[in-house]
Design an enzyme around this catalytic site. Sequence first.
Site, PDB file in Angstrom:
ATOM      1  N   CYS A   1       0.839  -1.201   0.000  1.00  0.00           N
ATOM      2  CA  CYS A   1       0.000   0.000   0.000  1.00  0.00           C
ATOM      3  C   CYS A   1       0.874   1.250   0.000  1.00  0.00           C
ATOM      4  O   CYS A   1       0.865   2.024  -0.942  1.00  0.00           O
ATOM      5  CB  CYS A   1      -0.920   0.007   1.214  1.00  0.00           C
TER       6      CYS A   1
ATOM      7  N   GLU B   1       4.229   1.140   2.022  1.00  0.00           N
ATOM      8  CA  GLU B   1       5.320   0.802   2.936  1.00  0.00           C
ATOM      9  C   GLU B   1       6.702   1.069   2.344  1.00  0.00           C
ATOM     10  O   GLU B   1       7.020   0.644   1.242  1.00  0.00           O
ATOM     11  CB  GLU B   1       5.194  -0.675   3.341  1.00  0.00           C
TER      12      GLU B   1
END
Length: 787
Positions: A431, A433
């Site tokens: 997402c 990171e």
Amino acid sequence: MNTRIKKLREQSLNAINCISPERALLMTEFYKSDEAQMVSTPVKRALSFQHFFTNKKICINPDELIVGERGPAPKSCPTYPEICIHSLDDLKILNERNKVSFKVDEETFKIYEESIIPFWTGKTNRDKLIGNMTPEWLNAYEAGIFTEFQEQRAPGHTVLGKKMFQRGFLDVKKDIATAIEALDFFNDNEAYDKQEELKAMDIVCDGIIHFAERHAEELESLAKTEKNTERKAELEQMAKVCRRVPANAPETFHEALQHYWFIHLGVISELNPWDSFNPGRLDQHLLPFYEKEVKTGELAEDSMYELLHAFWIKFNNHPAPPKMGVTAKESNTYTDFCLINMGGLKEDGSDAVNDMSYIILNVIEEMRLLQPSSMVQLSKKNPDRFIKRALRIVKTGFGQPSIFNTDAVIQEMLLQGKSIEDARNGGCSGCVETGAFGTENYSLSGYFNLAKILEITMNNGVDPRKGKLIGLQTGELSSFKSYDEIFAAWQKQVKHFADIKLRGNNVIERLYATYLPVPFLSVLVDDCISKGKDYNAGGARYNTSYVQGVGLGSLSDMLASIKLNVFEKEMLSLTDLKKAMDANFEGYDQLRSDLIYKTPKYGNDDDYADDLAIDIFETFYEAINGRPTAKGGVFRINMLPTTCHVYFGNIMAATPDGRLAEMPLSEGISPYQGADTKGPTAVVKSAAKIDHLRTGGTLLNQKFSPQFMDDEAGITQVMNLVRSYFRMDGHHIQFNVVSADTLRNAQKNPEAYKDLIVRVAGYSDYFNDLGEDLQNEIIRRNEHTDF
């Protein structure tokens, strides 16, 4: 998009997601063998890898140019019994559930019942994991205080660095041989363990080379019987490519894509890493091949686009492995989060946007597929033309690409102790990171329900849903005489549950290192070979384990309500507020209205609520950050939910901000749905008040009316919004450009909106594939029409 690609794209979109028993059968077959009993665990894992790639069915789809499938056909998804075993009831649910289903035929049910389930029951890593957790961990997990990714998926998020586009596995085997020769059996008490790991690495190199050769043989066989001369030539050329890569370093554009794809299949077949391995900064990796072949006229531009289109389709052929139970609730999607990075900075700190950056953006816009996901890294050194090109894709309502602040991402990694070169070569995966590509093991450990912990605090350590004492007994509500006292009690509970989770994760990391090493993934990540140590055991240059905080916006509003209405205005006592919450605000309409409309809300550039968000962030940070992991790295935080904010809200009663029972929490660092009433500029100013640079990623979602970005002026305004947020060190922002009316119509008439794609959290998905709770949550997000 030519006729061939249109046909392949339609085939991929229309393929039925189903469970393939092939991998599970081959793993069972190998683990039952005498050979598996006679070798070390790393070598056993390597031989199982080799057994799979030697015996799995070779799938070459008609007219395709990039070959290789994880299963026997597109959308045919394997399972991983070493990690967790699906019961017959699980398979029935997967087959019958309305959303994100996987068809299971009678033969597969039979295979599971007669072979796979009997052998693996009691032997899976999940069995070991649950069996090694403390009662405190099990109680907190059951209550929804946190989730655990490794319950059903292997550690993941690692991204391919530039090295593997420059070297073949024959080169890697030479590195392994050198490392074996350097082992010191006289002075190094780990020499034997290193030898076994290095032997395993050598075996998997042979396994992936042989897998490519099997494709070459099949392609040559097909070419011999092919009547169409043009396709015959293609098959022969594809066979030549598979003879060269991944054994050798790629030399052509076609070889580079096929080289990576074999590597990708190797990683996601060895285990099911959360999230799927991906090529990372693809524009940087492909640029040398583009300049060598296309700019010199050796490869026609339309052929290059055709190869990229075919490459995109391969990703879309591979749904995320099926999830069950809590894991499905936290992230139930076919998307496996392969996040293509573009733009950013070069290793020397200069602008990295190049011709391939724009070419890949063209491919993303034209293919309009959920997988792979895409993002742009945006630095202050990147031109406005680049971000505007990305926004012109975003405005179509596709939800891609998301936008990341390269300058902040690099600072995050420098603060984590990485070199400037490794930081600049890195980016983000999954997402949002952050990680150093090709040099880091960075994995997610699970979501942490910051808002639920306030509920536990307000019930003196008891989970009201279960009536079970799971937290500290920090006091009855009547004992708290000030806001500071109840906030301090919440802080104690956060530390308590953080200790429980991190203890559990250190055990889990050792379980994966001991029982499920990944020698193939290890050869791809520096410095596993030189250390003679597995990726799951700390072999990477850097090792980071992230815990994801959920509910920042919701919790800020809850605390603002308690502080203002109970202790400053003295409208009611904590006990009275709790009575209203227990009644789900039935009979308390005026009170609920005051809590919602007359109390400061995070996301409106109001320091009253935003300062509480900072306090929440700092508490979470102090409870987690810098604590040691079993891999020799550290735990760090990020702030994202995937879809876990829906699950976490579903297991909570009504809350002090006026939220009703079972409603979703806020997602990422976004405001609670509908609470941001002062426009997008106020939202980014609120979000920028937390210290993004001390995280490994934050997720900010915004929704715009489609009309707002209709013209160049609207696109320029959004670009300026992004640039402003990034100057304040914001990490990430993404946009849904769709009206609430469209979404409501899609709920009522799903058959008319089969192609409607929305941005969920850190990924896009078909609106029809989302659960109703998640659909409603997206509809409730504030739709901005101006600044």
